[in-house]
Design an enzyme around this catalytic site. Structure first.
Site, PDB file in Angstrom:
ATOM      1  N   GLY A 114      42.325  23.268 -12.082  1.00  0.00           N
ATOM      2  CA  GLY A 114      41.619  24.388 -12.704  1.00  0.00           C
ATOM      3  C   GLY A 114      42.534  25.576 -12.901  1.00  0.00           C
ATOM      4  N   VAL A 115      42.920  25.810 -14.166  1.00  0.00           N
ATOM      5  CA  VAL A 115      43.780  26.961 -14.446  1.00  0.00           C
ATOM      6  C   VAL A 115      43.017  27.962 -15.315  1.00  0.00           C
ATOM      7  CG1 VAL A 115      46.097  26.095 -13.991  1.00  0.00           C
ATOM      8  CG2 VAL A 115      44.996  25.446 -16.124  1.00  0.00           C
ATOM      9  N   HIS A 147      40.762  31.811 -14.646  1.00  0.00           N
ATOM     10  CA  HIS A 147      41.193  33.157 -14.257  1.00  0.00           C
ATOM     11  C   HIS A 147      42.096  33.129 -13.027  1.00  0.00           C
ATOM     12  CE1 HIS A 147      37.616  34.204 -16.701  1.00  0.00           C
ATOM     13  NE2 HIS A 147      38.416  35.185 -17.073  1.00  0.00           N
ATOM     14  N   VAL A 148      41.579  32.543 -11.946  1.00  0.00           N
ATOM     15  CA  VAL A 148      42.331  32.532 -10.682  1.00  0.00           C
ATOM     16  C   VAL A 148      43.555  31.617 -10.795  1.00  0.00           C
ATOM     17  CG1 VAL A 148      42.208  31.870  -8.248  1.00  0.00           C
ATOM     18  CG2 VAL A 148      40.293  33.084  -9.305  1.00  0.00           C
ATOM     19  N   LYS A 155      23.373  37.563  -1.027  1.00  0.00           N
ATOM     20  CA  LYS A 155      23.565  36.925  -2.326  1.00  0.00           C
ATOM     21  C   LYS A 155      22.276  37.017  -3.111  1.00  0.00           C
ATOM     22  CE  LYS A 155      26.834  34.328  -4.348  1.00  0.00           C
ATOM     23  NZ  LYS A 155      28.285  34.464  -4.310  1.00  0.00           N
TER      24      LYS A 155
HETATM   25  P1  NAD Z   1      37.151  30.076 -14.192  1.00  0.00           P
HETATM   26  O1  NAD Z   1      35.880  29.551 -14.752  1.00  0.00           O
HETATM   27  O2  NAD Z   1      37.884  31.148 -14.916  1.00  0.00           O
HETATM   28  O3  NAD Z   1      38.187  28.869 -13.986  1.00  0.00           O
HETATM   29  C1  NAD Z   1      37.823  27.599 -13.592  1.00  0.00           C
HETATM   30  C2  NAD Z   1      38.666  26.620 -14.387  1.00  0.00           C
HETATM   31  O4  NAD Z   1      38.380  25.305 -13.939  1.00  0.00           O
HETATM   32  C3  NAD Z   1      38.342  26.663 -15.888  1.00  0.00           C
HETATM   33  O5  NAD Z   1      39.542  26.785 -16.622  1.00  0.00           O
HETATM   34  C4  NAD Z   1      37.655  25.332 -16.126  1.00  0.00           C
HETATM   35  O6  NAD Z   1      37.894  24.828 -17.426  1.00  0.00           O
HETATM   36  C5  NAD Z   1      38.310  24.467 -15.066  1.00  0.00           C
HETATM   37  N1  NAD Z   1      37.571  23.253 -14.740  1.00  0.00           N
HETATM   38  C6  NAD Z   1      36.235  23.048 -14.736  1.00  0.00           C
HETATM   39  N2  NAD Z   1      35.957  21.785 -14.399  1.00  0.00           N
HETATM   40  C7  NAD Z   1      37.144  21.183 -14.170  1.00  0.00           C
HETATM   41  C8  NAD Z   1      37.528  19.875 -13.767  1.00  0.00           C
HETATM   42  N3  NAD Z   1      36.632  18.913 -13.565  1.00  0.00           N
HETATM   43  N4  NAD Z   1      38.831  19.602 -13.619  1.00  0.00           N
HETATM   44  C9  NAD Z   1      39.768  20.561 -13.842  1.00  0.00           C
HETATM   45  N5  NAD Z   1      39.464  21.804 -14.227  1.00  0.00           N
HETATM   46  C10 NAD Z   1      38.177  22.115 -14.393  1.00  0.00           C
HETATM   47  O7  NAD Z   1      36.808  30.514 -12.697  1.00  0.00           O
HETATM   48  P2  NAD Z   1      37.726  31.386 -11.740  1.00  0.00           P
HETATM   49  O8  NAD Z   1      37.214  32.777 -11.740  1.00  0.00           O
HETATM   50  O9  NAD Z   1      39.151  31.113 -12.007  1.00  0.00           O
HETATM   51  O10 NAD Z   1      37.326  30.764 -10.320  1.00  0.00           O
HETATM   52  C11 NAD Z   1      37.837  29.514  -9.921  1.00  0.00           C
HETATM   53  C12 NAD Z   1      37.167  29.092  -8.612  1.00  0.00           C
HETATM   54  O11 NAD Z   1      37.434  30.065  -7.609  1.00  0.00           O
HETATM   55  C13 NAD Z   1      35.638  28.992  -8.702  1.00  0.00           C
HETATM   56  O12 NAD Z   1      35.224  27.952  -7.863  1.00  0.00           O
HETATM   57  C14 NAD Z   1      35.167  30.331  -8.152  1.00  0.00           C
HETATM   58  O13 NAD Z   1      33.868  30.224  -7.575  1.00  0.00           O
HETATM   59  C15 NAD Z   1      36.208  30.576  -7.072  1.00  0.00           C
HETATM   60  N6  NAD Z   1      36.407  31.999  -6.777  1.00  0.00           N
HETATM   61  C16 NAD Z   1      36.777  32.871  -7.738  1.00  0.00           C
HETATM   62  C17 NAD Z   1      37.001  34.204  -7.436  1.00  0.00           C
HETATM   63  C18 NAD Z   1      37.447  35.179  -8.486  1.00  0.00           C
HETATM   64  O14 NAD Z   1      37.916  36.269  -8.122  1.00  0.00           O
HETATM   65  N7  NAD Z   1      37.376  34.852  -9.762  1.00  0.00           N
HETATM   66  C19 NAD Z   1      36.816  34.651  -6.107  1.00  0.00           C
HETATM   67  C20 NAD Z   1      36.456  33.732  -5.118  1.00  0.00           C
HETATM   68  C21 NAD Z   1      36.248  32.402  -5.466  1.00  0.00           C
END
Ligand code: NAD
Length: 355
Positions: free
Chosen positions: A178-179, A181-182, A78
């Site tokens: 959290g809605v 990307h994922v 990392k």
């Molecule tokens: P993202 O930033 O697109 O989505 C996160 C969402 O959570 C956002 O919509 C944000 O507004 C919301 N959020 C933030 N604080 C919040 C709260 N207190 N209550 C409710 N919602 C809240 O991120 P992502 O890429 O969707 O990733 C989501 C999680 O998955 C992260 O923890 C990330 O580290 C993990 N992750 C992502 C990937 C990936 O491929 N993108 C891979 C492995 C792990």
């Protein structure tokens, strides 16, 4: 200056400072027994260099476990940049990072993480070939989120089968915190399977999409962790399973994509004692790194990626069975399984060198 326990098992820790661009970064290579250390680069305004150092050590070890459990030919590493992703990041800084990565001669392969987007990665790539997760170009793997979501969907199905004895998700209630990307991609999979969705987010636009596209019901952000549902899927932040929240959980299963959901390892014991099945986060959310891994081979093949992502189901069932048999928390069992894979690879490498 480093806590011995934190440095446990790490092969290399490098600190880089580029005066001209202001870059201050740590790169940690935890373990390369399985292959070059791969993991994202995080940009974060750490309060001190010590905080950054602790984070890079913790995250790089996590990547070794994640890559090992996903069956990838990659080790764990990392990078963290000390700085604000909005105000401190510049092309010069990203290029300097690229040169730092290059100086490790392929022991570490970088990708996106918090504070780094695909455009940033393209700039890093102008200085080094040891970077993946590119949005375009030959064999680029593109956005990892759909693959992460697919892996989580597979993991939810495994947990539902194991805990509730059901082959189908139809009619179940699943709360998604959290809605983004994922979370959005996950909602699509779950909605298509007839799941009743409860969602929370701090961004209204994201909630509106989930309501319109997937018929989701909105739950307030301070209620989502105590709402009654079959499954809770944390897809926003880490450390959401902690001393304050665990007592109020009202679900049978926790299976979501956020990294480091347990505030401390002992929270896994608390979940087990409450009879809640926890899908270890670095196992269930490996879809993204599996996709990135497809790119590092230089011959991206989406069917290989999908096969690996689908295998998350089997890996989780294996963890659940062993945890039950040994009456131990799933997070501890997953760590142990990952360490076993690494030990085996180390022994095989040693034997190869000796031959
Ligand atoms: P993202 O930033 O697109 O989505 C996160 C969402 O959570 C956002 O919509 C944000 O507004 C919301 N959020 C933030 N604080 C919040 C709260 N207190 N209550 C409710 N919602 C809240 O991120 P992502 O890429 O969707 O990733 C989501 C999680 O998955 C992260 O923890 C990330 O580290 C993990 N992750 C992502 C990937 C990936 O491929 N993108 C891979 C492995 C792990």
């Amino acid at each position: 200056m480093i806590d011995k326990n934190q440095f446990r098992g790490h092969e290399q820790l490098a600190y880089f400072h580029d005066k001209e661009s202001g870059l201050k970064a740590f790169i940690a290579v935890h373990d390369t027994s399985l292959g070059p250390a791969a993991g994202g680069c995080r940009v974060w305004p750490y309060e001190s260099e010590m905080d950054a150092l602790n984070d890079v050590l913790r995250l790089s070890r996590g990547m070794s476990y994640k890559n090992a459990m996903a069956g990838l030919p990659l080790g764990g590493g990392k990078a963290v940049i000390i700085g604000n992703s909005k105000t401190d990041k510049s092309d010069e800084l990203l290029k300097a990072l690229g040169r730092c990565i290059n100086s490790l001669e392929g022991r570490y392969i970088a990708a996106e993480d918090v504070g780094m987007c695909t455009e940033d990665v393209m700039i890093v790539a102008s200085e080094t070939k040891f970077v993946a997760g590119l949005p375009q170009g030959d064999h680029a793997s593109g956005d990892p989120s759909p693959f992460t979501a697919k892996g989580i969907y597979n993991g939810i199905k495994a947990a539902v089968k194991y805990k509730l004895g059901k082959d189908s998700l139809e009619g179940l209630t699943i709360a998604v915190q959290g809605v983004g990307h994922v979370g959005q991609y996950l909602c699509e999979y779950l909605h298509n399977d007839g799941v009743k969705l409860l969602v929370s987010d701090i961004v209204q636009e994201n909630l509106d999409i989930a309501v319109q596209k997937y018929g989701a019901t909105i739950v307030a952000t301070d209620k989502i962790l105590s709402v009654k549902a079959d499954v809770l899927s944390p897809c926003a932040l880490g450390a959401v399973l902690n001393d304050e929240t665990i007592d109020h959980l009202n679900v049978s299963i926790i299976a979501g994509g956020a990294n480091n959901q347990l505030a401390q390892d002992y929270h896994g014991v608390r979940l087990m004692d409450k009879g809640i099945l926890f899908a270890p986060d670095y196992v269930i959310n490996a879809g993204g790194i599996i996709n990135v891994s497809g790119e590092t081979t230089g011959n991206y093949d989406v069917s290989w990626v999908n096969k690996k992502v689908d295998n998350i189901y089997n890996t989780l069932i294996h963890i659940f069975e062993r945890a039950d048999k040994e009456e131990r928390p799933t997070n501890v069992v997953a760590d142990e399984m990952a360490e076993e894979i690494l030990a085996k690879a180390k022994a095989a490498n040693k034997a190869k060198t000796a031959a």
